[in-house]
Design a protein around this motif. Structure first.
Motif, PDB file in Angstrom:
ATOM      1  N   ALA A  98      50.949  27.904   0.409  1.00  0.00           N
ATOM      2  CA  ALA A  98      49.905  28.674   0.404  1.00  0.00           C
ATOM      3  C   ALA A  98      49.971  30.292  -0.026  1.00  0.00           C
ATOM      4  O   ALA A  98      50.446  31.556   1.108  1.00  0.00           O
ATOM      5  N   PHE A  99      49.441  30.574  -0.907  1.00  0.00           N
ATOM      6  CA  PHE A  99      48.933  32.286  -1.250  1.00  0.00           C
ATOM      7  C   PHE A  99      47.501  32.524  -0.601  1.00  0.00           C
ATOM      8  O   PHE A  99      46.637  31.757  -1.585  1.00  0.00           O
ATOM      9  N   THR A 100      47.529  34.109  -0.921  1.00  0.00           N
ATOM     10  CA  THR A 100      45.964  33.990  -0.456  1.00  0.00           C
ATOM     11  C   THR A 100      45.155  35.084  -1.672  1.00  0.00           C
ATOM     12  O   THR A 100      46.616  36.157  -1.358  1.00  0.00           O
ATOM     13  N   ILE A 101      44.940  35.455  -2.727  1.00  0.00           N
ATOM     14  CA  ILE A 101      44.500  36.381  -3.883  1.00  0.00           C
ATOM     15  C   ILE A 101      42.602  37.018  -3.236  1.00  0.00           C
ATOM     16  O   ILE A 101      41.970  36.258  -3.214  1.00  0.00           O
ATOM     17  N   ALA A 102      42.988  38.421  -3.232  1.00  0.00           N
ATOM     18  CA  ALA A 102      41.861  38.558  -2.625  1.00  0.00           C
ATOM     19  C   ALA A 102      40.945  38.749  -4.849  1.00  0.00           C
ATOM     20  O   ALA A 102      41.975  39.500  -5.307  1.00  0.00           O
ATOM     21  N   MET A 103      39.660  39.005  -4.676  1.00  0.00           N
ATOM     22  CA  MET A 103      39.113  38.885  -5.987  1.00  0.00           C
ATOM     23  C   MET A 103      37.721  38.595  -5.812  1.00  0.00           C
ATOM     24  O   MET A 103      37.085  38.103  -5.124  1.00  0.00           O
ATOM     25  N   THR A 104      36.810  38.991  -7.192  1.00  0.00           N
ATOM     26  CA  THR A 104      35.744  38.653  -7.182  1.00  0.00           C
ATOM     27  C   THR A 104      35.024  37.119  -7.576  1.00  0.00           C
ATOM     28  O   THR A 104      36.523  36.353  -8.039  1.00  0.00           O
ATOM     29  N   GLU A 141      45.390  43.675   5.374  1.00  0.00           N
ATOM     30  CA  GLU A 141      45.563  41.901   5.410  1.00  0.00           C
ATOM     31  C   GLU A 141      46.645  42.062   3.913  1.00  0.00           C
ATOM     32  O   GLU A 141      47.180  41.444   4.250  1.00  0.00           O
ATOM     33  N   MET A 142      47.322  42.896   3.442  1.00  0.00           N
ATOM     34  CA  MET A 142      47.829  42.946   1.897  1.00  0.00           C
ATOM     35  C   MET A 142      49.313  43.664   2.823  1.00  0.00           C
ATOM     36  O   MET A 142      49.756  42.762   2.579  1.00  0.00           O
ATOM     37  N   GLU A 143      48.994  44.545   3.860  1.00  0.00           N
ATOM     38  CA  GLU A 143      50.174  44.807   4.817  1.00  0.00           C
ATOM     39  C   GLU A 143      50.612  43.881   5.697  1.00  0.00           C
ATOM     40  O   GLU A 143      52.089  44.281   5.375  1.00  0.00           O
ATOM     41  N   ALA A 144      50.096  43.734   6.008  1.00  0.00           N
ATOM     42  CA  ALA A 144      50.180  42.801   7.005  1.00  0.00           C
ATOM     43  C   ALA A 144      51.163  41.124   6.659  1.00  0.00           C
ATOM     44  O   ALA A 144      51.193  39.868   7.094  1.00  0.00           O
ATOM     45  N   GLY A 145      50.489  41.116   4.988  1.00  0.00           N
ATOM     46  CA  GLY A 145      50.541  39.758   4.618  1.00  0.00           C
ATOM     47  C   GLY A 145      50.028  38.895   4.490  1.00  0.00           C
ATOM     48  O   GLY A 145      50.449  37.452   4.254  1.00  0.00           O
ATOM     49  N   ARG A 146      48.760  39.257   5.409  1.00  0.00           N
ATOM     50  CA  ARG A 146      47.784  37.666   5.813  1.00  0.00           C
ATOM     51  C   ARG A 146      46.575  37.800   3.651  1.00  0.00           C
ATOM     52  O   ARG A 146      46.363  36.518   3.369  1.00  0.00           O
ATOM     53  N   VAL A 147      47.100  38.068   3.134  1.00  0.00           N
ATOM     54  CA  VAL A 147      46.239  38.754   0.945  1.00  0.00           C
ATOM     55  C   VAL A 147      47.613  39.041   0.508  1.00  0.00           C
ATOM     56  O   VAL A 147      48.470  39.970   0.641  1.00  0.00           O
ATOM     57  N   ASP A 148      48.601  38.130   0.477  1.00  0.00           N
ATOM     58  CA  ASP A 148      49.283  38.566  -1.074  1.00  0.00           C
ATOM     59  C   ASP A 148      49.328  39.515  -2.598  1.00  0.00           C
ATOM     60  O   ASP A 148      49.771  40.080  -2.737  1.00  0.00           O
ATOM     61  N   LEU A 149      48.009  38.769  -2.890  1.00  0.00           N
ATOM     62  CA  LEU A 149      47.924  39.903  -4.457  1.00  0.00           C
ATOM     63  C   LEU A 149      46.580  40.316  -4.175  1.00  0.00           C
ATOM     64  O   LEU A 149      45.526  39.062  -3.573  1.00  0.00           O
ATOM     65  N   ALA A 150      45.799  41.081  -5.282  1.00  0.00           N
ATOM     66  CA  ALA A 150      44.632  41.303  -4.749  1.00  0.00           C
ATOM     67  C   ALA A 150      44.709  41.519  -6.619  1.00  0.00           C
ATOM     68  O   ALA A 150      45.150  42.106  -7.455  1.00  0.00           O
TER      69      ALA A 150
END
Length: 300
Positions: A98-104, A141-150
């Protein structure tokens, strides 16, 4: 200090305390006892000559020296982990990751339909979740790996992160078909005289367009302001309002909502849309696979 004097396990405890801020959570994550965490911290304090973490009502707060050590130690541990696991392969056809991506929201509108269709064919077990760039502490969140990409225009995402250009946004004027302005071209005077809906999209670069218009002395007749792009298609379909939007958003909305668009008559800067990931996950096979897929699919 000699490296032979440093126990790697102490650095693991240090790294987890930076993330978790509570000894009980660190103990659970690392599979050791809470006294074991305290003992490791005491050894590290003695070794480095600093308190490193102070107990507060908010948990274990790092000292300035601990904050100074945070990034290089995190990077070093990540490098060691990646090196030891570099033979691990990512098989998209069998993965259940399961990947999480930050985006608008505009990123969701432009990227997710195509990406979802691709995943159904080449990675049927992979799932995607999205979060808003502006609603989380993206760096942590990205450093902790909870968000994979932005994905987006994120100018302050520099130290500790890597990025790659995907595309650039140019701006167009979007309105319903049959609108008085639906004639292929638009003058600056017609643009200023039209009734506008303006999108104030938090965490994106679209505010730059509004700032540019203000500096250029462009005065619009703004009748409606909304916080996101999701409703714009519905609004324009039912009204005579005009929206200044990225061209790729207009491409997605024009046919479903019966809309037309023309180049914006006011010169506006293009917005660069980049793909970001934390350096800790540079060599993570799954992260690398997903960012390569996004780049190959959406890059200009």
């Amino acid at each position: 200090m000699d490296l032979k004097d440093v126990d790697l396990n102490l650095l693991l405890v240090f790294s987890e305390l930076l993330k978790q801020r509570r000894a009980s959570r660190v103990a659970e994550t690392l599979g050791i006892s809470q006294p074991g965490v305290s003992n490791a911290l005491n050894r590290l304090r003695k070794l480095l000559g600093d308190e490193l973490f102070l107990r507060t009502s908010r948990g274990m707060e790092p000292t300035p020296y601990a904050q100074q050590l945070a990034e290089p130690i995190s990077y070093a541990l990540s490098t060691i982990h990646s090196t030891l696991n570099q033979q691990v392969k990512f098989d998209p056809m069998t993965s259940k990751r399961a990947f999480t991506i930050a985006m608008t929201d505009i990123g969701e509108i432009y990227i997710l339909p195509t990406l979802t269709g691709l995943l159904e064919k080449i990675a049927p077990g992979v799932t995607i979740s999205t979060v808003r760039n502006a609603t989380v502490n993206l760096r942590d969140e990205m450093e902790a790996g909870r968000v994979d990409l932005a994905v987006g225009w994120i100018p302050d995402m520099k130290t500790g992160f890597m990025q790659r250009r995907i595309l650039r946004h140019s701006y167009v004027c979007l309105f319903r078909k049959g609108h008085a302005l639906d004639k292929g071209t638009l003058t600056r005077e017609e643009f200023c005289a039209a009734k506008h809906v303006v999108v104030v999209s938090a965490g994106s670069g679209h505010g730059v367009a509004d700032e540019t218009m203000k500096r250029s002395g462009v005065e619009r007749d703004i009748r409606l302001v909304v916080p996101h792009f999701v409703a714009v298609g519905h609004i324009l379909h039912e009204t005579d309002l005009v929206a200044t939007v990225p061209e790729r958003f207009a491409e997605r909305c024009a046919e479903p909502f019966g809309l037309s668009y023309v180049p914006c008559p006011v010169p506006l800067p293009e917005i660069a849309i980049n793909l970001f990931w934390h350096t800790k996950y540079q060599r993570d096979p799954g992260n690398r696979w997903l960012r390569e897929l996004l780049f190959e699919t959406f890059s200009e």
